[in-house]
Design a protein around this motif. Structure first.
Motif, PDB file in Angstrom:
ATOM      1  N   ARG A   1      -5.776  13.440  -5.773  1.00 35.02           N
ATOM      2  CA  ARG A   1      -5.025  12.376  -5.110  1.00 35.02           C
ATOM      3  C   ARG A   1      -5.800  11.839  -3.907  1.00 35.02           C
ATOM      4  NH1 ARG A   1      -0.271  14.669  -4.890  1.00 35.02           N
ATOM      5  NH2 ARG A   1      -0.493  15.598  -2.841  1.00 35.02           N
ATOM      6  N   ARG A   2      -6.408  12.714  -3.121  1.00 36.39           N
ATOM      7  CA  ARG A   2      -7.207  12.283  -1.962  1.00 36.39           C
ATOM      8  C   ARG A   2      -8.410  11.466  -2.411  1.00 36.39           C
ATOM      9  NH1 ARG A   2      -3.249  12.809   0.818  1.00 36.39           N
ATOM     10  NH2 ARG A   2      -2.709  14.753   1.799  1.00 36.39           N
TER      11      ARG A   2
ATOM     12  N   GLU B   1      -7.087   8.053  -3.282  1.00 33.77           N
ATOM     13  CA  GLU B   1      -6.758   7.345  -2.043  1.00 33.77           C
ATOM     14  C   GLU B   1      -8.024   6.846  -1.335  1.00 33.77           C
ATOM     15  OE1 GLU B   1      -4.436  10.178   0.152  1.00 33.77           O
ATOM     16  OE2 GLU B   1      -2.655   9.836  -1.078  1.00 33.77           O
TER      17      GLU B   1
ATOM     18  N   GLN C   1       0.820  -1.203   0.000  1.00 33.45           N
ATOM     19  CA  GLN C   1       0.000   0.000   0.000  1.00 33.45           C
ATOM     20  C   GLN C   1       0.858   1.258   0.000  1.00 33.45           C
ATOM     21  OE1 GLN C   1      -2.453   0.650   3.462  1.00 33.45           O
ATOM     22  NE2 GLN C   1      -3.803   2.010   2.334  1.00 33.45           N
TER      23      GLN C   1
ATOM     24  N   TYR D   1      -9.296   3.891  -3.239  1.00 33.66           N
ATOM     25  CA  TYR D   1      -8.413   2.765  -2.936  1.00 33.66           C
ATOM     26  C   TYR D   1      -8.799   2.132  -1.599  1.00 33.66           C
ATOM     27  CZ  TYR D   1      -4.105   0.265  -1.785  1.00 33.66           C
ATOM     28  OH  TYR D   1      -3.198  -0.687  -1.424  1.00 33.66           O
ATOM     29  N   ASN D   2      -9.014   2.964  -0.577  1.00 31.40           N
ATOM     30  CA  ASN D   2      -9.384   2.451   0.736  1.00 31.40           C
ATOM     31  C   ASN D   2     -10.764   1.800   0.723  1.00 31.40           C
ATOM     32  OD1 ASN D   2      -6.994   3.102   2.099  1.00 31.40           O
ATOM     33  ND2 ASN D   2      -7.637   5.226   2.279  1.00 31.40           N
TER      34      ASN D   2
ATOM     35  N   LEU E   1       0.604   4.410  -2.650  1.00 31.02           N
ATOM     36  CA  LEU E   1       0.386   5.794  -2.227  1.00 31.02           C
ATOM     37  C   LEU E   1       1.563   6.689  -2.591  1.00 31.02           C
ATOM     38  CD1 LEU E   1      -1.385   5.167   1.198  1.00 31.02           C
ATOM     39  CD2 LEU E   1      -2.407   5.587  -1.054  1.00 31.02           C
TER      40      LEU E   1
END
Length: 129
Positions: A92-93, A96, A75, A99-100, A79
């Motif tokens: 990007r957030r 992310e 991970q 992804y989470n 990132l």
């Protein structure tokens, strides 16, 4: 090229029966949108016979440990790659967060890629040759 599409909006994720390639996107505590990724997005490249034979030969030379090491991405590496390749902090957030959500959701959405909730990405299935 087909894009991902919104296929449902539900109040309780537990009440929805997810199908293959569908991903829950949590909007609020009680609101979830369901995104579906078309099969063509995941498998767009076709291998010719020579490439397939070459891959098969190399694949069968690997033991279980080598195979795991070759197909696992941590991970923190994902990132880190995002921080270098997506300059917009808001974008990007968002990636992310997606992804989470994938790490804690339906495992079949991105087959053969599986994102585990332990943070390691790995390929779970391989071309059968």
């Amino acid at each position: 090229m087909q894009m991902a599409k919104l296929v449902a909006v539900c109040r309780d994720e537990a009440d929805y029966s997810f199908e293959r390639r569908q991903i829950p996107l949590n909007i609020e505590d009680t609101l979830t949108m369901v995104m579906e990724i078309p099969e063509t997005v995941i498998s767009t490249r076709k291998l010719n016979e020579d490439e397939l034979q070459s891959f098969s030969k190399r694949f069968h030379c690997l033991n279980a440990g080598d195979l795991s090491a070759a197909t696992t991405v941590r991970q923190k590496d994902v990132l880190s790659f995002l921080s270098h390749s997506v300059p917009c902090v808001g974008c990007r957030r968002s990636v992310e967060r997606l992804y989470n959500q994938l790490a804690n959701s339906v495992p079949s959405a991105l087959e053969p890629l599986v994102i585990t909730n332990k943070g390691g990405d790995f390929i779970s299935e391989f071309v059968q040759v």
